[in-house]
Design an enzyme around this catalytic site. Structure first.
Site, mmCIF file in Angstrom:
data_model
loop_
_atom_site.group_PDB
_atom_site.id
_atom_site.type_symbol
_atom_site.label_atom_id
_atom_site.label_comp_id
_atom_site.label_asym_id
_atom_site.label_seq_id
_atom_site.Cartn_x
_atom_site.Cartn_y
_atom_site.Cartn_z
ATOM 1 N N ASP A 198 0.819 -1.210 0.000
ATOM 2 C CA ASP A 198 0.000 0.000 0.000
ATOM 3 C C ASP A 198 0.854 1.261 0.000
ATOM 4 O O ASP A 198 2.061 1.220 0.218
ATOM 5 C CB ASP A 198 -0.969 -0.007 1.200
ATOM 6 C CG ASP A 198 -0.306 -0.505 2.483
ATOM 7 O OD1 ASP A 198 0.926 -0.408 2.596
ATOM 8 O OD2 ASP A 198 -1.017 -0.995 3.373
ATOM 9 N N GLU A 222 -9.423 -2.563 5.158
ATOM 10 C CA GLU A 222 -10.076 -2.371 6.440
ATOM 11 C C GLU A 222 -11.291 -3.301 6.549
ATOM 12 O O GLU A 222 -11.766 -3.819 5.525
ATOM 13 C CB GLU A 222 -10.545 -0.912 6.553
ATOM 14 C CG GLU A 222 -9.413 0.112 6.478
ATOM 15 C CD GLU A 222 -8.608 0.220 7.772
ATOM 16 O OE1 GLU A 222 -8.388 -0.819 8.443
ATOM 17 O OE2 GLU A 222 -8.194 1.335 8.105
#
Ligand code: PGA
Length: 266
Positions: A67, A144
């Site tokens: 990321d 998430e």
């Protein structure tokens, strides 16, 4: 899942490093998936140490990070590019052109950027070994809770908990990004081998949910139950809420015999 429970974070780092050392000795053009955060720092120190002792050669290695913050300059002190340079890339003989992070700025279409990142991974022949940490909320990469189990590289909005957890890394006058590009869960599951490292009591519940909980988008790491070769390397604190620990320890002892005889990647 192979569960490896070790005394402390130094042992976790050494054990994870051994997998990378073996991979690099076996493959002529290995592709590594890398992670940022506090957990892999000791692992990167181990790799640098082994490189300095002439035990590792990164000249043919390609890397893909999980990321990167949205709209952050690569040379920003808080970018994951800077993290990787400061903790690994600047200390080894890797060709920096072969190091990739999923970037996206305000002028770029995140969908196009995500697709291009997926394509780049494919062109490299896929990821041989993906390193992962785990968030206290069960996230992997910045997937998430509520992330689709079929997700691919895309822009994610970070949860309050992740923002609070990561705020320790930002000075009060520094802007903390609230969005990030991240490999998706399906991208991670495509890696041939996955190593998830976790240390410390604050990861114990997420580790338990990942290993023994239902496979659910509410604990993205639980998706690793679907992976054929997921290796979970944790310290005793991170394992402290895990039921059936004696069983996992016994299984690992048996696995150890097989690994000693046939190598790690079997
Ligand atoms: P940490 O983060 O290693 O800084 O605890 C792990 C993660 O959020 O994946």
């Amino acid at each position: 899942m192979q569960i490896i429970i070790l005394k402390n974070q130094e042992q976790v780092a050494k054990n994870a490093a051994n997998w990378i050392i073996e991979l690099l000795s076996k493959r002529t053009h290995p592709t590594l998936g890398l992670a940022t955060g506090s957990t892999p720092i000791n692992l990167y120190q181990e790799l640098v140490k082994n490189y300095q002792q002439n035990k590792l050669d990164f000249s043919n290695v390609t890397t893909f990070n999980l990321d990167e913050y949205h709209n952050i300059a690569p040379d920003n002190a808080q970018s994951y590019r800077t993290f990787m340079k400061d903790n690994l890339f600047d200390f080894i003989n890797i060709n920096q052109e072969n190091t990739h992070l999923p970037t996206c700025n305000n002028e770029q279409n995140p969908r196009g950027q995500g697709l291009a990142y997926e394509e780049k991974i494919k062109q490299a022949g896929g990821i041989d070994l993906q390193i992962l940490g785990i968030g206290a909320n069960g996230h992997i990469g910045f997937n998430e809770p509520t992330s689709s189990l079929s997700s691919r590289t895309r822009l994610k909005t970070l949860t309050e908990q992740t923002l609070v957890d990561n705020s320790r890394l930002f000075n009060t006058d520094e802007h903390q990004p609230t969005m990030a590009m991240t490999m998706g869960i399906a991208t991670i599951l495509d890696a041939k081998f996955v190593i998830l490292m976790a240390t410390g009591k604050n990861k114990a519940k997420a580790v338990k949910d990942m290993i023994t909980g239902p496979i659910t988008a509410m604990c993205p790491a639980s998706s690793l139950q679907l992976h054929e070769h997921a290796i979970i390397i944790i310290d005793e604190d991170a394992a402290s809420e895990l039921p059936n620990q004696q069983y996992f320890i016994r299984v690992d002892k048996e696995h150890q015999k097989i690994r000693n005889k046939y190598g790690l990647f079997v």
